[in-house]
Design an enzyme around this catalytic site. Structure first.
Site, mmCIF file in Angstrom:
data_model
loop_
_atom_site.group_PDB
_atom_site.id
_atom_site.type_symbol
_atom_site.label_atom_id
_atom_site.label_comp_id
_atom_site.label_asym_id
_atom_site.label_seq_id
_atom_site.Cartn_x
_atom_site.Cartn_y
_atom_site.Cartn_z
ATOM 1 N N LYS A 22 0.819 -1.178 -0.023
ATOM 2 C CA LYS A 22 -0.070 -0.029 -0.085
ATOM 3 C C LYS A 22 0.773 1.194 0.089
ATOM 4 O O LYS A 22 0.939 2.064 -0.881
ATOM 5 C CB LYS A 22 -0.878 -0.094 1.194
ATOM 6 C CG LYS A 22 -1.588 1.477 1.426
ATOM 7 C CD LYS A 22 -2.568 1.443 2.532
ATOM 8 C CE LYS A 22 -1.805 1.970 3.854
ATOM 9 N NZ LYS A 22 -1.633 3.337 3.872
ATOM 10 N N ASN A 23 2.031 1.279 0.795
ATOM 11 C CA ASN A 23 2.643 2.702 1.039
ATOM 12 C C ASN A 23 3.592 2.739 -0.108
ATOM 13 O O ASN A 23 4.117 3.821 -0.251
ATOM 14 C CB ASN A 23 3.404 2.494 2.300
ATOM 15 C CG ASN A 23 2.307 2.811 3.649
ATOM 16 O OD1 ASN A 23 1.351 3.088 3.388
ATOM 17 N ND2 ASN A 23 2.953 2.696 4.784
ATOM 18 N N CYS A 121 -5.363 8.449 9.415
ATOM 19 C CA CYS A 121 -5.390 7.947 10.822
ATOM 20 C C CYS A 121 -5.215 9.188 11.764
ATOM 21 O O CYS A 121 -4.390 9.847 11.671
ATOM 22 C CB CYS A 121 -4.441 6.923 10.764
ATOM 23 S SG CYS A 121 -4.636 5.480 10.073
ATOM 24 N N ARG A 126 0.575 14.978 13.308
ATOM 25 C CA ARG A 126 0.984 14.964 11.797
ATOM 26 C C ARG A 126 0.909 16.262 11.253
ATOM 27 O O ARG A 126 0.087 16.434 10.261
ATOM 28 C CB ARG A 126 0.292 13.861 11.261
ATOM 29 C CG ARG A 126 0.136 12.552 12.065
ATOM 30 C CD ARG A 126 -0.690 11.520 11.158
ATOM 31 N NE ARG A 126 0.277 10.802 10.395
ATOM 32 C CZ ARG A 126 -0.156 9.854 9.736
ATOM 33 N NH1 ARG A 126 -1.604 9.454 9.898
ATOM 34 N NH2 ARG A 126 0.690 9.113 8.734
ATOM 35 N N ASP A 311 4.308 0.986 12.274
ATOM 36 C CA ASP A 311 3.105 0.429 11.613
ATOM 37 C C ASP A 311 2.745 -1.192 12.012
ATOM 38 O O ASP A 311 1.969 -1.748 11.695
ATOM 39 C CB ASP A 311 2.966 0.450 9.786
ATOM 40 C CG ASP A 311 2.810 1.707 9.237
ATOM 41 O OD1 ASP A 311 2.501 2.688 10.157
ATOM 42 O OD2 ASP A 311 2.994 1.949 8.158
ATOM 43 N N ARG A 403 -8.917 -0.002 4.253
ATOM 44 C CA ARG A 403 -8.167 0.809 3.714
ATOM 45 C C ARG A 403 -6.676 0.315 3.469
ATOM 46 O O ARG A 403 -5.785 0.807 2.570
ATOM 47 C CB ARG A 403 -7.619 2.064 4.781
ATOM 48 C CG ARG A 403 -8.820 3.312 4.755
ATOM 49 C CD ARG A 403 -8.379 4.194 5.705
ATOM 50 N NE ARG A 403 -6.897 4.797 5.169
ATOM 51 C CZ ARG A 403 -6.130 5.473 5.906
ATOM 52 N NH1 ARG A 403 -6.442 5.894 7.149
ATOM 53 N NH2 ARG A 403 -5.402 5.748 5.334
HETATM 54 C C1 UD1 Z 1 4.327 7.056 6.318
HETATM 55 C C2 UD1 Z 1 3.270 5.773 5.964
HETATM 56 C C3 UD1 Z 1 2.814 5.447 7.374
HETATM 57 C C4 UD1 Z 1 3.850 5.109 8.410
HETATM 58 C C5 UD1 Z 1 4.742 6.536 8.615
HETATM 59 C C6 UD1 Z 1 5.924 6.276 9.470
HETATM 60 C C7 UD1 Z 1 2.302 6.078 3.957
HETATM 61 C C8 UD1 Z 1 1.015 6.100 3.061
HETATM 62 N N1 UD1 Z 1 2.186 6.215 5.116
HETATM 63 O O1 UD1 Z 1 3.282 8.302 6.738
HETATM 64 O O2 UD1 Z 1 2.007 4.367 7.385
HETATM 65 O O3 UD1 Z 1 3.196 4.893 9.711
HETATM 66 O O4 UD1 Z 1 5.209 6.903 7.422
HETATM 67 O O5 UD1 Z 1 6.466 5.023 8.964
HETATM 68 O O6 UD1 Z 1 3.332 5.714 3.422
HETATM 69 N N2 UD1 Z 1 6.180 15.274 10.406
HETATM 70 C C9 UD1 Z 1 6.431 16.452 10.804
HETATM 71 N N3 UD1 Z 1 6.203 17.571 10.061
HETATM 72 C C10 UD1 Z 1 5.838 17.279 8.540
HETATM 73 C C11 UD1 Z 1 5.721 15.885 8.150
HETATM 74 C C12 UD1 Z 1 5.812 14.749 9.070
HETATM 75 O O7 UD1 Z 1 6.738 16.786 12.139
HETATM 76 O O8 UD1 Z 1 5.844 18.234 7.658
HETATM 77 C C13 UD1 Z 1 6.253 14.186 11.610
HETATM 78 C C14 UD1 Z 1 5.030 13.293 11.844
HETATM 79 O O9 UD1 Z 1 4.279 14.296 12.608
HETATM 80 C C15 UD1 Z 1 5.516 12.071 12.537
HETATM 81 C C16 UD1 Z 1 6.970 11.836 11.800
HETATM 82 O O10 UD1 Z 1 7.203 13.144 11.083
HETATM 83 O O11 UD1 Z 1 5.751 12.269 13.761
HETATM 84 C C17 UD1 Z 1 6.883 10.744 10.809
HETATM 85 O O12 UD1 Z 1 5.794 10.882 10.009
HETATM 86 P P1 UD1 Z 1 5.840 10.555 8.292
HETATM 87 O O13 UD1 Z 1 7.171 9.689 8.143
HETATM 88 O O14 UD1 Z 1 5.850 11.782 7.607
HETATM 89 O O15 UD1 Z 1 4.675 9.700 8.238
HETATM 90 P P2 UD1 Z 1 3.733 9.890 6.897
HETATM 91 O O16 UD1 Z 1 4.475 10.184 5.556
HETATM 92 O O17 UD1 Z 1 2.512 10.377 6.832
#
Ligand code: UD1
Length: 424
Positions: A22-23, A121, A126, A311, A403
């Site tokens: 998925k990711n 989620c 986030r 995850d 999902r």
């Molecule tokens: C992706 C995955 C999700 C997984 C996560 C961490 C997908 C579709 N989803 O989510 O399943 O749990 O990686 O492995 O691939 N952050 C900030 N500022 C930003 C962006 C992120 O502070 O602008 C922080 C987030 O709040 C969080 C951390 O970075 O604490 C990691 O998040 P991130 O790696 O960005 O997760 P996703 O890409 O949303």
């Protein structure tokens, strides 16, 4: 709304083919919007996140055909001659955080976008601060109002050097897509090293991008004026594979997982071995055998790849809650990813929370219970608990499960689980 009913207590025995990731699918699908040529993706999983994204991509002007009839993964072709609309609405983006990434092709190809602030989620705050900094530094004018990001740029995107405060997966995907079409050489430091980032980078390179260093923490991208079409296979889902490995560790039995990249879940397999599970690994296949004795407790802390994946944290907690002793799980990626704790408690789990840490006193066995899924991966932890509980359990709000887990009931049923989807 549907619910899932599980009569627990059977060991899992059989063979499961792991679906496409998925990711990896989501950013790869979005990358199809970066070119006006045809992109063909195979091994696409059949999930509601994929359907939501297809709907969103069509709403932007992409012509998409999907065939999800094969048990060996779906096929998708996408042609986006022109981006016709530049608005990604709240209705589509709120369902899934990854939708926000369409901002990259919209701004890189069209120079304009209106994208709703993301949903997904509810596992923490986030924020999107890293995305906004990158956009601004690349020369994009931003306005945040009424729950939308309005972005515009007059000329080609500027290349930049950027260091992430945290190796965010989504931001690394976003940076790769933006800088592939920017002018000049961009460098991303403290980049995410997740296999899904590698899959996206390799796909972009097949489309004519010039990316090096993916899979390490420094990625260099030399922008090109345009990208071409391509044909790519989505790699297997390491989180799905890990979930089934944990499930059989909880229920006992023996399952063989086909079409996996075993190396990608090495950290989980090591932890399962420490807890008493037997695993035989080859590159694309895993055999996991567990007797019906209680597992030994093992402490873990989630971390960016190659650390223990956040995850799989909820699923592993479901296993530790019936282990023979006390374990400690620390969640370091998302600050609110413990919503499954209160639902696992309905099965009898004894878990105490202290900030980012869960202290789990293993119980002898789960009772059956009616529970409610709270987020995507948490729903898998409830399935694991229900499969190992004595008696009949019901899991509601399973749209979370749909999902991210392709044909999960069918796959579990083929291994002897008593699991049924019903109308509530
Ligand atoms: C992706 C995955 C999700 C997984 C996560 C961490 C997908 C579709 N989803 O989510 O399943 O749990 O990686 O492995 O691939 N952050 C900030 N500022 C930003 C962006 C992120 O502070 O602008 C922080 C987030 O709040 C969080 C951390 O970075 O604490 C990691 O998040 P991130 O790696 O960005 O997760 P996703 O890409 O949303």
């Amino acid at each position: 709304m549907d619910l899932i009913e599980i009569t627990g207590g059977n060991p899992l025995e059989g063979k499961i083919r792991i679906s496409g990731s998925k990711n990896a699918s989501l950013p790869m699908m979005i990358a199809s919007l970066l070119t006006e040529e045809k992109v063909e993706l195979s091994n696409i999983p059949n999930l509601s996140d994929v359907t939501t994204l297809i709907e969103l991509m069509k709403s932007l002007g992409a012509a998409i055909e999907v065939d999800q009839t094969s048990d060996f993964g779906g096929k998708m072709t996408c042609v986006t001659k022109n981006i016709l609309y530049t608005e990604a609405s709240y209705d589509l983006v709120r369902k899934m955080r990854a939708s926000f990434w369409v901002l990259a092709p919209l701004i890189a190809r069209y120079g304009e976008a209106k994208v709703s602030l993301p949903g997904g989620c509810a596992i923490g705050i986030r924020p999107i601060d890293f995305y906004l900094s990158i956009l601004k530094r690349m020369g994009v004018t931003l306005d945040l109002k009424d729950g939308y990001v309005y972005a515009s740029v007059k000329s080609r995107l500027r290349s930049i050097n950027f260091t992430l405060d945290f190796p965010s997966v989504g931001v690394t995907h976003f940076f790769l897509m933006m800088s592939s079409l920017a002018e000049g050489e961009s460098v991303l430091k403290n980049a995410a090293k997740e296999p899904e980032v590698e899959a996206l980078a390799e796909m972009l390179n097949k489309m004519g991008a010039k990316i090096t260093g993916h899979g390490t923490n420094t990625i260099t991208i030399t922008g090109v004026p345009s990208l071409t079409g391509t044909k790519v296979n989505v790699p297997p889902d390491r989180i799905e594979a890990g979930t089934f490995a944990i499930a059989v560790s909880a229920t006992g039995g023996e399952i063989s997982l086909d079409s996996v990249n075993s190396d990608e879940i090495d950290v989980l397999l090591n932890v399962l071995e420490q807890s008493g599970v037997e695993i035989s690994r080859s590159k694309k296949n895993l055999k996991i055998s567990a007797d019906r004795k209680r597992n030994s407790p093992v402490n873990i802390s989630t971390a960016p790849y190659p650390g223990f994946p956040t995850d799989l944290q909820a699923q592993f907690m479901a296993l530790m809650a019936i282990a023979n002793g006390t374990s400690v799980i620390k969640e370091t990626i998302f600050e609110n990813r413990f919503m499954h704790v209160q639902e696992l408690a309905r099965f009898g789990a004894n878990i105490k929370l202290k900030g980012d840490t869960a202290i789990i006193e293993g119980i002898e066995r789960y009772n059956s219970a009616p529970v409610m899924a709270t987020d995507l991966r948490a729903s898998a932890s409830l399935i694991i608990a229900a499969l190992s509980a004595k008696g009949k359990s019901t899991i509601r709000r399973i749209y979370h499960l749909d999902r991210g887990f392709d044909k999960i009931e069918k796959k579990l049923r083929s291994c002897g689980a008593v699991i049924e989807r019903k109308e509530d």
